[in-house]
Design an enzyme around this catalytic site. Structure first.
Site, PDB file in Angstrom:
ATOM      1  N   SER A 135       0.795  -1.229   0.000  1.00  0.00           N
ATOM      2  CA  SER A 135       0.000   0.000   0.000  1.00  0.00           C
ATOM      3  C   SER A 135       0.829   1.283   0.000  1.00  0.00           C
ATOM      4  O   SER A 135       0.276   2.378  -0.129  1.00  0.00           O
ATOM      5  CB  SER A 135      -0.947   0.015   1.205  1.00  0.00           C
ATOM      6  OG  SER A 135      -2.013  -0.876   0.998  1.00  0.00           O
ATOM      7  N   LYS A 163       0.290   3.706  -2.741  1.00  0.00           N
ATOM      8  CA  LYS A 163      -0.798   4.685  -2.715  1.00  0.00           C
ATOM      9  C   LYS A 163      -0.283   6.112  -2.554  1.00  0.00           C
ATOM     10  O   LYS A 163      -1.016   7.070  -2.842  1.00  0.00           O
ATOM     11  CB  LYS A 163      -1.785   4.331  -1.607  1.00  0.00           C
ATOM     12  CG  LYS A 163      -2.561   3.055  -1.905  1.00  0.00           C
ATOM     13  CD  LYS A 163      -3.308   2.519  -0.711  1.00  0.00           C
ATOM     14  CE  LYS A 163      -3.998   1.198  -1.088  1.00  0.00           C
ATOM     15  NZ  LYS A 163      -4.508   0.465   0.072  1.00  0.00           N
ATOM     16  N   SER A 189      -6.395   3.659   3.859  1.00  0.00           N
ATOM     17  CA  SER A 189      -5.658   2.814   2.918  1.00  0.00           C
ATOM     18  C   SER A 189      -6.616   2.042   2.026  1.00  0.00           C
ATOM     19  O   SER A 189      -6.418   0.861   1.731  1.00  0.00           O
ATOM     20  CB  SER A 189      -4.727   1.842   3.661  1.00  0.00           C
ATOM     21  OG  SER A 189      -3.784   1.275   2.786  1.00  0.00           O
ATOM     22  N   LYS A 215       2.379   6.720   5.552  1.00  0.00           N
ATOM     23  CA  LYS A 215       1.639   5.585   5.024  1.00  0.00           C
ATOM     24  C   LYS A 215       2.245   4.263   5.459  1.00  0.00           C
ATOM     25  O   LYS A 215       3.448   4.137   5.617  1.00  0.00           O
ATOM     26  CB  LYS A 215       1.640   5.651   3.486  1.00  0.00           C
ATOM     27  CG  LYS A 215       0.675   4.684   2.828  1.00  0.00           C
ATOM     28  CD  LYS A 215      -0.744   5.149   2.965  1.00  0.00           C
ATOM     29  CE  LYS A 215      -1.723   4.067   2.529  1.00  0.00           C
ATOM     30  NZ  LYS A 215      -1.758   2.897   3.442  1.00  0.00           N
TER      31      LYS A 215
END
Length: 417
Positions: free
Chosen positions: A84, A87, A149, A251
């Site tokens: 992720s 992202k 997320s 993140k």
């Protein structure tokens, strides 16, 4: 024009800054003064320990956000699966589209069946639980991506902007090149397992720094602790936000292929650091490793001033000018991150294409100042002319032409040896 490494005067030389105690300095007076100032401000410590920070992450990097100086890295240039963390690139692309006026935060995109099945509730992955065929504003989709997320939010954005996730992924890779990420490639919008999606830890740190510096209006979203959509409240997944290290983003990521990873940023005493760790075996290890690396950075490094704003740093040779050289200055104060032990030496070079043809206008960009700490490039700052230099007379131009001819002949002879 040739690439030159310059110091004040007509001699072509390497200007060397040494911040270690008792070292010689071969440079212009400005370099010497800057080094002496750095030495005086360095706190007296015991001899530095050579061991690395106490972390076990197979992939890691720590940089300062001001200049991108690398304080520590480990396998930071190896291509890895980002999970992720990819992202961040999707968010950057959307931020850029909004900033350029091609997209509005209030624009709404439809949740397709593809987005719902692959990234929504039926997928049993991280999701914002956007309802099938509903319309969601871009601003809320961004919060789904950043705080929750959400895989579905990424796909909805991808389809809304590019028509398909595959086309959006191509745009991500192209955009990555535009902002200086030369290795990272993207096969989808959310980092779900895909052989076409790989990044490096170094480029993740560069991407984080780019977002922080270029989108101050969006970055605060990364520090929001929760977000509610479709009556479902979810907490921010970044563990650093609650670990008392000054963290305010960014993140986390996990897949079986990638392991547990984290990109984080924190500020202490006005100094912002960016950390990346990846390939950990548990979520707790991910959080602990990132925290330890940040704490190691703040404990072991200081930011020091090398040159004041407007201070002459060096000079570039001028061709055909009323003066044979032009003084160079940086656009702002020049600061670097140095170990608190004060034991490592710096090497600084002024690099430019020269000689610079006259006339030269004050403020004209001319080359860059590059500073290394050991083998790490810790600073690259553009330099500009500090003054105007008009065209010289015929005799001056003739002298410069002969000088350049002699230098070219000398270089050609040296290359044949």
């Amino acid at each position: 024009m040739i690439n030159r490494i310059s110091q004040i005067g007509r001699l072509l030389a390497v200007a060397t800054l040494v911040a270690g105690l008792g070292a010689d300095v071969y440079a212009a007076p400005a370099y010497k003064a800057a080094v002496k100032a750095a030495q005086k401000t360095a706190p007296k410590k015991e001899p530095p320990k050579k061991d690395e920070p106490p972390i076990s992450a197979p992939h890691a990097i720590l940089i300062d956000a001001d200049y991108g100086a690398v304080l520590f890295d480990r396998a930071a240039d190896q291509l890895i699966f980002p999970a992720s963390l990819a992202k961040l690139m999707t968010a950057e692309y959307v931020f850029h589209e909004i900033k350029e006026g091609r997209l509005n935060r209030t624009d709404e995109f439809m949740v397709s069946e593809n987005a719902w099945r692959k990234g929504g509730a039926p997928s049993h992955g991280s999701t914002m639980f956007a309802a099938l065929n509903s319309k969601v504003p871009v601003d809320d989709l961004l919060r789904g991506v950043i705080i929750q997320s959400a895989n579905d939010a990424c796909i909805v954005l991808a389809e809304g902007i590019a028509g398909s996730e595959a086309d959006f992924a191509e745009k991500l890779t192209k955009r990555a090149r535009e902002i200086g990420l030369s290795k990272s490639i993207f096969g989808n919008s959310n980092g779900l397992p895909d052989p076409g999606t790989k990044v490096t830890s170094r480029e993740l740190a560069m991407l984080a720094r780019h977002i922080i510096r270029n989108y101050p209006e969006f970055y605060p979203i990364y520090s929001e602790r929760e977000f509610t959509w479709n009556k479902i409240r979810q907490q921010n997944r970044n563990p650093l936000l609650t670990m008392n290290v000054g963290a305010d983003g960014m993140k986390t990521g996990f897949t079986k292929e990638a392991g547990y990873g984290l990109v984080g940023s924190a500020v202490q005493n006005g100094l912002r650091l960016i950390v990346v760790v990846n390939g950990l075996s548990t979520a707790n290890a991910r959080a602990d490793e990132a925290k330890k690396l940040l704490e190691w950075g703040y404990r072991n490094f200081d930011q020091r001033i090398l040159f004041a704003e407007g201070q002459t740093i060096g000079a570039a040779k001028v061709y055909g000018g009323a003066s044979g050289h032009v003084d160079l200055v940086a656009p702002s104060q020049v600061r670097v991150m140095l170990p608190k032990s004060g034991a490592e030496k710096l090497i600084a070079r002024i690099v430019y294409n020269g000689p610079v043809p006259a006339p030269v206008v004050r403020g004209q960009p001319i080359g860059a100042l590059k500073v290394w700490r050991s083998d790490n490039l810790i600073l690259e700052m553009p330099l500009k002319a500090a003054e105007d230099v008009g065209k010289g007379g015929l005799s001056r131009r003739a002298f410069d032409a002969v000088t350049e001819m002699v230098i070219a002949l000398f270089r050609a002879g040296a290359q044949r040896l």
